[in-house]
Design an enzyme around this catalytic site. Structure first.
Site, PDB file in Angstrom:
ATOM      1  N   ASN A   1     -56.329  -3.865 -21.869  1.00 38.10           N
ATOM      2  CA  ASN A   1     -54.952  -3.376 -21.948  1.00 38.10           C
ATOM      3  C   ASN A   1     -54.080  -4.407 -21.253  1.00 38.10           C
ATOM      4  O   ASN A   1     -54.101  -4.507 -20.029  1.00 38.10           O
ATOM      5  CB  ASN A   1     -54.855  -2.004 -21.253  1.00 38.10           C
ATOM      6  CG  ASN A   1     -53.413  -1.502 -21.158  1.00 38.10           C
ATOM      7  OD1 ASN A   1     -52.511  -2.091 -21.772  1.00 38.10           O
ATOM      8  ND2 ASN A   1     -53.201  -0.438 -20.400  1.00 38.10           N
ATOM      9  N   TRP A   2     -53.348  -5.156 -22.057  1.00 32.31           N
ATOM     10  CA  TRP A   2     -52.534  -6.249 -21.488  1.00 32.31           C
ATOM     11  C   TRP A   2     -51.266  -5.741 -20.811  1.00 32.31           C
ATOM     12  O   TRP A   2     -50.557  -6.505 -20.181  1.00 32.31           O
ATOM     13  CB  TRP A   2     -52.173  -7.259 -22.579  1.00 32.31           C
ATOM     14  CG  TRP A   2     -53.285  -8.198 -22.935  1.00 32.31           C
ATOM     15  CD1 TRP A   2     -54.552  -8.218 -22.413  1.00 32.31           C
ATOM     16  CD2 TRP A   2     -53.229  -9.261 -23.898  1.00 32.31           C
ATOM     17  NE1 TRP A   2     -55.274  -9.235 -22.982  1.00 32.31           N
ATOM     18  CE2 TRP A   2     -54.497  -9.891 -23.901  1.00 32.31           C
ATOM     19  CE3 TRP A   2     -52.240  -9.743 -24.768  1.00 32.31           C
ATOM     20  CZ2 TRP A   2     -54.785 -10.978 -24.727  1.00 32.31           C
ATOM     21  CZ3 TRP A   2     -52.535 -10.816 -25.592  1.00 32.31           C
ATOM     22  CH2 TRP A   2     -53.793 -11.426 -25.569  1.00 32.31           C
ATOM     23  N   LYS A   3     -50.948  -4.459 -20.997  1.00 30.27           N
ATOM     24  CA  LYS A   3     -49.704  -3.896 -20.426  1.00 30.27           C
ATOM     25  C   LYS A   3     -48.528  -4.799 -20.828  1.00 30.27           C
ATOM     26  O   LYS A   3     -48.499  -5.269 -21.951  1.00 30.27           O
ATOM     27  CB  LYS A   3     -49.854  -3.739 -18.920  1.00 30.27           C
ATOM     28  CG  LYS A   3     -51.133  -2.961 -18.563  1.00 30.27           C
ATOM     29  CD  LYS A   3     -51.230  -2.536 -17.142  1.00 30.27           C
ATOM     30  CE  LYS A   3     -52.510  -1.732 -16.938  1.00 30.27           C
ATOM     31  NZ  LYS A   3     -52.653  -1.194 -15.609  1.00 30.27           N
TER      32      LYS A   3
ATOM     33  N   HIS B   1     -51.274   6.756 -21.121  1.00 29.50           N
ATOM     34  CA  HIS B   1     -51.610   5.956 -19.936  1.00 29.50           C
ATOM     35  C   HIS B   1     -50.802   6.474 -18.745  1.00 29.50           C
ATOM     36  O   HIS B   1     -49.658   6.873 -18.893  1.00 29.50           O
ATOM     37  CB  HIS B   1     -51.307   4.482 -20.195  1.00 29.50           C
ATOM     38  CG  HIS B   1     -51.893   3.586 -19.152  1.00 29.50           C
ATOM     39  ND1 HIS B   1     -51.295   3.415 -17.928  1.00 29.50           N
ATOM     40  CD2 HIS B   1     -53.025   2.852 -19.134  1.00 29.50           C
ATOM     41  CE1 HIS B   1     -52.053   2.594 -17.204  1.00 29.50           C
ATOM     42  NE2 HIS B   1     -53.107   2.231 -17.911  1.00 29.50           N
TER      43      HIS B   1
ATOM     44  N   GLU C   1     -49.284   4.988 -16.500  1.00 32.70           N
ATOM     45  CA  GLU C   1     -48.001   4.307 -16.285  1.00 32.70           C
ATOM     46  C   GLU C   1     -46.912   4.895 -17.190  1.00 32.70           C
ATOM     47  O   GLU C   1     -45.742   4.952 -16.811  1.00 32.70           O
ATOM     48  CB  GLU C   1     -48.172   2.793 -16.513  1.00 32.70           C
ATOM     49  CG  GLU C   1     -48.915   2.167 -15.341  1.00 32.70           C
ATOM     50  CD  GLU C   1     -49.756   0.945 -15.698  1.00 32.70           C
ATOM     51  OE1 GLU C   1     -49.570   0.372 -16.781  1.00 32.70           O
ATOM     52  OE2 GLU C   1     -50.615   0.589 -14.864  1.00 32.70           O
TER      53      GLU C   1
ATOM     54  N   GLU D   1     -59.199   7.159 -16.056  1.00 31.91           N
ATOM     55  CA  GLU D   1     -58.568   6.136 -15.229  1.00 31.91           C
ATOM     56  C   GLU D   1     -57.959   6.786 -13.986  1.00 31.91           C
ATOM     57  O   GLU D   1     -56.801   7.236 -14.024  1.00 31.91           O
ATOM     58  CB  GLU D   1     -57.460   5.428 -16.008  1.00 31.91           C
ATOM     59  CG  GLU D   1     -57.937   4.632 -17.199  1.00 31.91           C
ATOM     60  CD  GLU D   1     -57.031   3.436 -17.486  1.00 31.91           C
ATOM     61  OE1 GLU D   1     -57.554   2.340 -17.622  1.00 31.91           O
ATOM     62  OE2 GLU D   1     -55.796   3.609 -17.552  1.00 31.91           O
TER      63      GLU D   1
ATOM     64  N   GLY E   1     -55.001  -1.207 -10.735  1.00 28.38           N
ATOM     65  CA  GLY E   1     -54.251  -2.340 -10.191  1.00 28.38           C
ATOM     66  C   GLY E   1     -54.318  -2.442  -8.680  1.00 28.38           C
ATOM     67  O   GLY E   1     -53.536  -3.177  -8.069  1.00 28.38           O
TER      68      GLY E   1
ATOM     69  N   SER F   1     -59.285  -1.218 -12.036  1.00 28.20           N
ATOM     70  CA  SER F   1     -59.787  -2.385 -11.290  1.00 28.20           C
ATOM     71  C   SER F   1     -61.196  -2.806 -11.717  1.00 28.20           C
ATOM     72  O   SER F   1     -62.010  -3.179 -10.872  1.00 28.20           O
ATOM     73  CB  SER F   1     -59.742  -2.115  -9.779  1.00 28.20           C
ATOM     74  OG  SER F   1     -58.409  -1.921  -9.353  1.00 28.20           O
TER      75      SER F   1
ATOM     76  N   GLY G   1     -57.390  -3.661 -17.315  1.00 32.24           N
ATOM     77  CA  GLY G   1     -56.035  -4.193 -17.200  1.00 32.24           C
ATOM     78  C   GLY G   1     -56.076  -5.657 -16.791  1.00 32.24           C
ATOM     79  O   GLY G   1     -56.371  -6.535 -17.602  1.00 32.24           O
ATOM     80  N   GLY G   2     -55.817  -5.914 -15.517  1.00 32.21           N
ATOM     81  CA  GLY G   2     -55.687  -7.281 -14.987  1.00 32.21           C
ATOM     82  C   GLY G   2     -56.764  -8.251 -15.443  1.00 32.21           C
ATOM     83  O   GLY G   2     -56.460  -9.377 -15.860  1.00 32.21           O
TER      84      GLY G   2
HETATM   85  P1  13P Z   1     -56.460  -2.622 -13.885  1.00 29.71           P
HETATM   86  O1  13P Z   1     -57.750  -3.050 -14.521  1.00 29.71           O
HETATM   87  O2  13P Z   1     -55.492  -3.769 -13.731  1.00 29.71           O
HETATM   88  O3  13P Z   1     -56.676  -1.857 -12.625  1.00 29.71           O
HETATM   89  O4  13P Z   1     -55.743  -1.623 -14.906  1.00 29.71           O
HETATM   90  C1  13P Z   1     -56.469  -0.561 -15.421  1.00 29.71           C
HETATM   91  C2  13P Z   1     -55.684   0.066 -16.500  1.00 29.71           C
HETATM   92  O5  13P Z   1     -54.682   0.700 -16.252  1.00 29.71           O
HETATM   93  C3  13P Z   1     -56.145  -0.119 -17.891  1.00 29.71           C
HETATM   94  O6  13P Z   1     -55.445   0.700 -18.754  1.00 29.71           O
END
Ligand code: 13P
Length: 241
Positions: A9-11, A96, A98, A165, A171, A204, A225-226
């Site tokens: 997930n590149w956000k 999600h 966020e 999640e 993050g 993470s 994510g990251g």
């Molecule tokens: P991180 O891997 O950066 O913690 O993000 C997880 C996430 O929200 C994937 O959707």
């Protein structure tokens, strides 16, 4: 048989040029990945076309990060299912944390988005998870059960991926212990009509943790994510041992 699903997930990261650079290193690195692992990149709307062109003929699937429940209309800033399917999008992240935290997404809108995605042949990746406060108050199980119950009303469980999640692990570098993630995911599974729905862990996820996470019997994949922003680290995750 439950499918293994590894999604990035590149956000809100990467321009089109940056996403092309990523693919140049990433695609060769996943050529030998066992074919039974589904690899997905969920990218910003502006990157979808570039990826769609570059992923043609590759085994990497294209995913979006949101979708509206109407086919078209006066909904400034939203994107419709036909706009995604037209360019080859197969998956879409829905609910999600966020989006729930910052953009007012509720279980009701999540449910509408899930049903409309499925109606158009998209496979939703539904995200659920608790905050640190909810966990500390011992409310994790109740909260997740409530999200699953409300989000899945009328949803087809034969075309669905779920991601657990925990919000406090996103993050933060503070990964949920893999045995605990396994436990919560097992609980989610008991609530489903279809026990074969793939359930991912997200929060993470890093290359040094992936082998342990994927060794857990209930965990069918990860939502990253990251660590999905860098070709080498995401390839290591996809190529877990
Ligand atoms: P991180 O891997 O950066 O913690 O993000 C997880 C996430 O929200 C994937 O959707």
């Amino acid at each position: 048989m439950r499918k293994t699903v590894i999604a990035g997930n590149w956000k809100m990261f990467k321009t089109q040029a940056e996403s092309e650079d990523f693919l140049k290193s990433f695609l060769p690195a996943v050529q030998e990945t066992p074919t039974e692992r589904e690899i997905i990149l969920c990218v910003p709307f502006t990157d979808l076309n570039v990826l769609s062109r570059n992923l043609h003929g590759s085994r990497v699937m294209l995913g979006a990060q949101n979708v509206h429940w109407q086919d078209e209309g006066a909904f400034t800033g939203e994107i419709s299912p036909p706009m995604l399917t037209e360019i080859g999008v197969r998956y879409v992240v829905i609910g999600h944390s966020e989006r729930r935290q910052y953009f007012g997404e509720t279980d009701e809108t999540v449910n509408l988005r899930l049903k409309s995605a499925q109606k158009h042949g998209l496979t939703p990746i539904l995200c659920v998870g608790e905050t640190k406060q909810q966990r500390d108050r011992g409310e994790t199980e109740k909260l997740i059960a409530m999200q699953i119950e409300r989000d899945l009303v009328g949803v087809d469980q034969d075309n669905l991926v779920i991601a657990y999640e925990p919000i406090w692990a996103i993050g933060t570098g503070d990964t949920c212990e893999s045995k605990e993630a396994n436990r919560v995911i097992g609980l989610i599974r008991t609530q489903l009509k279809n026990p074969d729905v793939p359930i991912q862990y997200g929060g993470s996820v890093k290359p040094n943790l992936i082998d342990d996470i994927m060794a857990q019997p209930e965990i069918d994949g990860v939502l990253v994510g990251g660590a999905s922003l860098e070709a080498e680290s995401f390839a290591r995750i996809v190529n877990y041992h």
